[in-house]
Motif scaffolding. Structure first.
Motif, PDB file in Angstrom:
ATOM      1  N   CYS A 261      -4.321  -9.035   7.220  1.00 61.69           N
ATOM      2  CA  CYS A 261      -3.206  -7.376   6.534  1.00 61.69           C
ATOM      3  C   CYS A 261      -2.302  -7.465   7.794  1.00 61.69           C
ATOM      4  O   CYS A 261      -2.713  -7.441   9.015  1.00 61.69           O
ATOM      5  CB  CYS A 261      -4.138  -6.666   6.242  1.00 61.69           C
ATOM      6  SG  CYS A 261      -3.410  -5.667   5.477  1.00 61.69           S
TER       7      CYS A 261
ATOM      8  N   GLY B 155     -10.610  -5.186  -0.610  1.00 57.80           N
ATOM      9  CA  GLY B 155     -11.641  -6.133   0.566  1.00 57.80           C
ATOM     10  C   GLY B 155     -10.366  -6.269   1.149  1.00 57.80           C
ATOM     11  O   GLY B 155      -9.071  -5.845   1.289  1.00 57.80           O
TER      12      GLY B 155
ATOM     13  N   SER C 159     -10.144  -5.972   8.842  1.00 58.96           N
ATOM     14  CA  SER C 159      -9.316  -7.114   8.813  1.00 58.96           C
ATOM     15  C   SER C 159      -7.744  -6.861   8.963  1.00 58.96           C
ATOM     16  O   SER C 159      -7.390  -8.321   9.335  1.00 58.96           O
ATOM     17  CB  SER C 159      -8.921  -6.606   7.178  1.00 58.96           C
ATOM     18  OG  SER C 159     -10.076  -6.794   6.272  1.00 58.96           O
ATOM     19  N   ALA C 160      -7.579  -5.903   9.696  1.00 54.24           N
ATOM     20  CA  ALA C 160      -6.037  -5.873  10.154  1.00 54.24           C
ATOM     21  C   ALA C 160      -6.237  -6.576  12.091  1.00 54.24           C
ATOM     22  O   ALA C 160      -4.947  -6.533  11.946  1.00 54.24           O
ATOM     23  CB  ALA C 160      -6.015  -4.466  10.391  1.00 54.24           C
TER      24      ALA C 160
ATOM     25  N   GLY D 156      -6.811  -7.437   3.095  1.00 54.08           N
ATOM     26  CA  GLY D 156      -5.443  -7.435   2.558  1.00 54.08           C
ATOM     27  C   GLY D 156      -4.829  -6.653   1.261  1.00 54.08           C
ATOM     28  O   GLY D 156      -5.610  -5.369   1.169  1.00 54.08           O
TER      29      GLY D 156
ATOM     30  N   CYS E 292      -3.804  -0.629   9.823  1.00 51.31           N
ATOM     31  CA  CYS E 292      -4.882   0.605   9.645  1.00 51.31           C
ATOM     32  C   CYS E 292      -5.901   0.278  10.672  1.00 51.31           C
ATOM     33  O   CYS E 292      -6.367  -0.268  11.226  1.00 51.31           O
ATOM     34  CB  CYS E 292      -5.489   0.946   8.383  1.00 51.31           C
ATOM     35  SG  CYS E 292      -4.749  -0.075   6.870  1.00 51.31           S
TER      36      CYS E 292
HETATM   37  S1  SF4 Z   1      -7.124  -4.395   4.311  1.00 50.73           S
HETATM   38 FE1  SF4 Z   1      -6.869  -2.541   3.535  1.00 50.73          FE
HETATM   39  S2  SF4 Z   1      -7.071  -0.867   5.378  1.00 50.73           S
HETATM   40 FE2  SF4 Z   1      -7.323  -2.744   6.358  1.00 50.73          FE
HETATM   41  S3  SF4 Z   1      -5.222  -3.396   7.338  1.00 50.73           S
HETATM   42 FE3  SF4 Z   1      -5.016  -3.498   5.292  1.00 50.73          FE
HETATM   43  S4  SF4 Z   1      -4.350  -1.860   4.285  1.00 50.73           S
HETATM   44 FE4  SF4 Z   1      -4.872  -0.954   5.647  1.00 50.73          FE
END
Ligand code: SF4
Length: 348
Positions: A112, A157, A121-122, A159, A116
């Protein structure tokens, strides 16, 4: 030439494909039925002539990922999957069991780019977006693995689904196909970090899904520390987009608020949040934050969460506290994948 993905296609498209190979159109519907019943190998589609199977296998992949890791919670039947697509991309997907049915939480992108700070995931940025068929494949994979019908889908989830707008909307429409999974739009939730132009575009799509918006703070400065997207869109702009969504669809918007000890869990935060949301068709979902390694974020204790909730309720805001599910299996978004990569496996 690269192989195409069978799950991207609707019944008509499959009929065109088989006709192009010189077979009658009904063979296309047979392929569709096999896929939706959970037969994922073209060579297992037994009522197709073997010559057609061979031809299909040359030109297409099904789009179904393989399960490379699976963890089942001892506490609540939550199952977390690590799935690998044909190009090696890895995503997570979670099955949750509630009183009202079975929910699957799907990932919309590999990685992603929203950054955040509380999100595992980021960490590696965006690798690629998933197609509608690849999103659908997550639901079909879970359904086959558990043998239970999936009744609800949340796009929450890894992304940002609105950063993959056309595929996310295509997926929502595919879920509702009467001869497919037949999951109604009121059983689907899309979660966004708050991309305002896309929220407005989504409102104009004429869908009846629940929009869930990650707010996580009641002032722009705190929000920007947690979520870089807040530097682009102020809270007031996000709320304006949400009001438009509620007005166009008649649907209540959910605001996600991850409570982080000492950052956004003070009484003045609750007060400010209540006055921001006053009069809106909405509810707030409080989520005591899942600690992510290296983030330094901690969950507030239970009494702090209760006080925050009570302050909102007293001010007329509908509030729920998200039940923590699957904590023993790395329940937060991106944690299972992060662990897998750390164990020395290669992953996108
Ligand atoms: S997956 Fe959701 S919480 Fe994680 S960085 Fe991306 S937008 Fe933000």
């Amino acid at each position: 030439m690269s192989q195409r993905v069978l799950l991207e296609m609707d019944i008509q498209g499959l009929k065109e494909v088989v006709k192009g190979y010189g077979y009658p159109a009904y063979r296309g519907k047979q392929i569709w039925d096999w896929l939706y019943k959970g037969t994922f190998e073209i060579t297992d589609m037994k009522n197709l002539p073997w010559q057609l199977q061979e031809r299909l296998a040359m030109d297409f992949v099904t789009g179904i990922p393989s399960i490379i890791k699976k963890r089942v919670s001892k506490f609540d039947d939550t199952i977390k999957y690590l799935l690998k697509y044909h190009d090696g991309s890895i995503v997570e997907c979670v099955r949750l069991v509630y009183r009202f049915g079975t929910t699957v939480c799907v990932s919309s992108q590999v990685g992603c780019r929203m950054g955040c700070t509380f999100c595992a995931s980021a960490k590696g940025g965006l690798v690629r977006s998933l197609s509608s068929g690849e999103l659908l494949a997550q639901v079909l994979t879970v359904q086959r693995d558990t043998g239970k019908r999936v009744s609800n889908v949340v796009i929450m989830g890894s992304g940002e689904p609105l950063d993959n707008f056309d595929n996310a909307v295509g997926f929502i429409r595919m879920l509702g196909h009467k001869e497919g999974l037949n999951i109604g739009q009121r059983h689907i939730t899309l979660s966004t970090c708050g991309l305002v132009p896309e929220i407005i575009r989504l409102a104009d799509e004429g869908l009846q899904i629940t929009l869930s918006v990650s707010l996580h703070a009641a002032d722009d400065a705190t929000r920007a520390r947690l979520m870089p997207v807040a530097k682009k869109y102020k809270i007031e702009e996000v709320l304006e987009g949400c009001r438009y969504y509620a007005q166009r669809t008649g649907r209540r918007v959910t605001f996600e608020y991850a409570l982080v000890e000492g950052r956004n869990d003070r009484p003045e935060d609750a007060q400010r949040l209540a006055s921001l949301l006053k009069g809106m068709l909405c509810n707030v979902n409080l989520i005591p934050v899942n600690p992510v390694e290296g983030s330094g974020y901690r969950q507030p204790d239970r009494s702090r969460v209760r006080e925050f909730k009570d302050m909102l309720t007293q001010r007329g805001i509908a509030v729920t506290v998200r039940r923590e599910m699957g904590r023993d299996i790395a329940g937060a978004c991106g944690q299972l994948k992060a662990g897998y990569i750390k164990e020395g496996n290669i992953g996108n």
